[in-house]
Design a protein around this motif. Sequence first.
Motif, short mmCIF file in Angstrom:
data_model
loop_
_atom_site.label_atom_id
_atom_site.label_comp_id
_atom_site.label_asym_id
_atom_site.label_seq_id
_atom_site.Cartn_x
_atom_site.Cartn_y
_atom_site.Cartn_z
N ALA A 47 0.82 -1.27 -0.01
CA ALA A 47 -0.16 -0.35 -0.41
C ALA A 47 0.62 1.22 0.32
CB ALA A 47 -0.76 0.24 0.94
N ASP A 48 1.98 1.18 0.74
CA ASP A 48 2.94 2.32 0.69
C ASP A 48 2.99 2.72 -0.82
OD1 ASP A 48 4.68 4.29 1.73
OD2 ASP A 48 6.07 3.18 1.96
N ASP A 49 3.40 1.93 -1.70
CA ASP A 49 3.84 1.96 -2.59
C ASP A 49 3.10 2.08 -3.87
OD1 ASP A 49 6.63 1.93 -2.44
OD2 ASP A 49 6.32 -0.77 -3.00
N MET A 50 1.50 1.28 -3.38
CA MET A 50 0.53 2.07 -4.14
C MET A 50 0.15 3.91 -3.95
SD MET A 50 -0.31 -0.37 -5.80
CE MET A 50 1.68 -0.09 -6.54
N GLY A 51 0.50 3.77 -3.06
CA GLY A 51 0.42 5.34 -2.62
C GLY A 51 1.05 6.60 -3.19
N SER A 52 2.42 6.15 -3.45
CA SER A 52 3.53 6.62 -4.60
C SER A 52 3.03 6.63 -5.79
CB SER A 52 4.78 6.25 -4.56
OG SER A 52 5.25 6.61 -3.29
N VAL A 53 2.35 5.78 -6.84
CA VAL A 53 1.79 5.66 -8.22
C VAL A 53 0.42 6.27 -8.19
CG1 VAL A 53 0.71 4.02 -9.69
CG2 VAL A 53 2.33 3.50 -8.06
N MET A 54 -0.13 6.68 -7.06
CA MET A 54 -1.35 7.16 -7.19
C MET A 54 -1.23 8.78 -6.52
SD MET A 54 -4.61 5.16 -5.48
CE MET A 54 -3.63 4.51 -3.91
N LYS A 75 2.00 13.09 -18.09
CA LYS A 75 3.06 13.19 -16.73
C LYS A 75 3.16 11.25 -17.01
CE LYS A 75 2.18 16.33 -14.18
NZ LYS A 75 1.56 17.44 -12.39
N LEU A 76 4.52 11.21 -16.46
CA LEU A 76 4.90 9.64 -16.61
C LEU A 76 5.87 9.83 -15.09
CD1 LEU A 76 6.01 6.69 -17.22
CD2 LEU A 76 7.86 8.37 -18.57
N ASN A 77 4.99 8.81 -13.98
CA ASN A 77 5.22 9.15 -12.72
C ASN A 77 6.54 7.58 -12.65
OD1 ASN A 77 5.42 9.19 -9.96
ND2 ASN A 77 3.33 8.02 -9.72
N VAL A 78 7.54 7.93 -12.17
CA VAL A 78 8.18 6.69 -11.96
C VAL A 78 8.20 6.66 -10.52
CG1 VAL A 78 11.26 5.65 -12.24
CG2 VAL A 78 10.13 7.26 -14.25
N VAL A 79 8.64 5.27 -10.35
CA VAL A 79 8.32 5.09 -8.51
C VAL A 79 9.18 3.92 -8.40
CG1 VAL A 79 6.64 4.34 -6.30
CG2 VAL A 79 5.93 5.67 -8.57
N ASN A 80 10.11 4.41 -7.65
CA ASN A 80 11.18 2.89 -6.89
C ASN A 80 10.38 2.27 -6.29
OD1 ASN A 80 13.59 3.97 -7.80
ND2 ASN A 80 13.58 5.49 -7.07
N VAL A 81 9.92 1.11 -5.62
CA VAL A 81 9.30 0.56 -4.82
C VAL A 81 10.22 -0.95 -4.06
CG1 VAL A 81 7.11 0.53 -6.26
CG2 VAL A 81 8.77 -1.67 -6.26
N ASP A 82 9.67 -0.83 -3.25
CA ASP A 82 10.32 -2.54 -2.26
C ASP A 82 9.39 -3.23 -1.46
OD1 ASP A 82 12.48 -2.67 -1.43
OD2 ASP A 82 12.79 -1.86 0.34
N ASN A 83 8.18 -3.40 -2.03
CA ASN A 83 7.63 -4.49 -1.10
C ASN A 83 8.14 -6.18 -1.44
OD1 ASN A 83 4.97 -5.07 -3.63
ND2 ASN A 83 5.56 -3.26 -3.83
N GLU A 84 7.49 -6.42 -0.68
CA GLU A 84 7.95 -8.23 -0.97
C GLU A 84 7.14 -9.11 -2.15
OE1 GLU A 84 8.50 -7.25 3.11
OE2 GLU A 84 6.98 -6.70 1.89
N ILE A 85 5.26 -8.55 -2.40
CA ILE A 85 5.04 -8.88 -3.51
C ILE A 85 5.94 -8.54 -5.12
CG2 ILE A 85 3.15 -8.42 -4.56
CD1 ILE A 85 1.90 -8.10 -2.07
N MET A 86 6.24 -7.15 -5.55
CA MET A 86 6.89 -6.73 -6.59
C MET A 86 8.05 -7.55 -6.63
SD MET A 86 4.99 -2.90 -6.88
CE MET A 86 3.17 -3.11 -7.16
N LYS A 87 9.27 -7.38 -5.44
CA LYS A 87 10.40 -7.80 -5.35
C LYS A 87 10.12 -9.33 -5.88
CE LYS A 87 11.69 -6.54 -1.22
NZ LYS A 87 12.85 -5.81 0.16
N ALA A 88 9.32 -10.15 -5.29
CA ALA A 88 9.20 -11.14 -5.75
C ALA A 88 8.99 -11.57 -7.31
CB ALA A 88 7.87 -12.23 -5.26
#
Length: 246
Positions: A47-54, A75-88
């Motif tokens: 959810a933390d990373d999805m907040g940055s997306v939205m 706009k192009l939004n470039v988000v650095n993510v660090d959640n377990e689901i996307m890292k997998a």
Amino acid sequence: MKKVLSVVAVLCFMSVSVFANPVDKFNSVMNGVSDDATAEKYLKHFADDMGSVMTGSNFGIHSKIGFANLNLSLKLNVVNVDNEIMKAEGTRQLYVPIFVAAVGLISGFDLIGKYGYFYGSNLYGIGVRYKIYDSTAYYLPTVTVQGIYSVLNIDSSGNKVDNNNLALGAVASFPLPFVSPYVGIGFDRTKSEAKSSNKEGLSVDVDKVRYSLGVSINILMLRGSAGITFRENGVPSYHFSLSAGI
């Protein structure tokens, strides 16, 4: 102007479509979690990373409103993510194109609508912006405040997560000739709810304060800008935009 925005839009959407969906390990990761506390932690990180997306299109400044009181931005939004689901899935960075339209109303109010494309899912948002002070002096900032509500419901290969975000913020920009630096601060709450896996129905709320700074170049009715937004944990997201006022 329309041709320029159209070409940029096609390039942005094509750039996202070539990547694998970063949420396709959601079910397998959540199904592999044995205890509720860990599952909730994983979903909060997501959810933390999805907040940055939205919220990626929320900060920034736009071309001056013209006779039709309409501003269009890509706009192009470039988000650095660090959640377990996307890292997998092997994902560390997301690229999200977002189209924003703002219509000038009365007494300094703008109505904002936005649409984003997130790896096969749709992001929608609506909000209001109010100009508190409109400066013409380089040493005094133009100040606006805004509130935007966004929804991103993900459904990819049976992996389903509903997300929404309510964001409040303020932006101060300095009207230098041709170049306008800006700074912003905002508070937002993101809710994510699992709609698949054996954790279906689990939901979390994550509150974040974000700080943003950037610069735009204004030429006639066109404005290009670049900015960076930091979360409380210091993880940055980057924003690039092209806007036109008519």
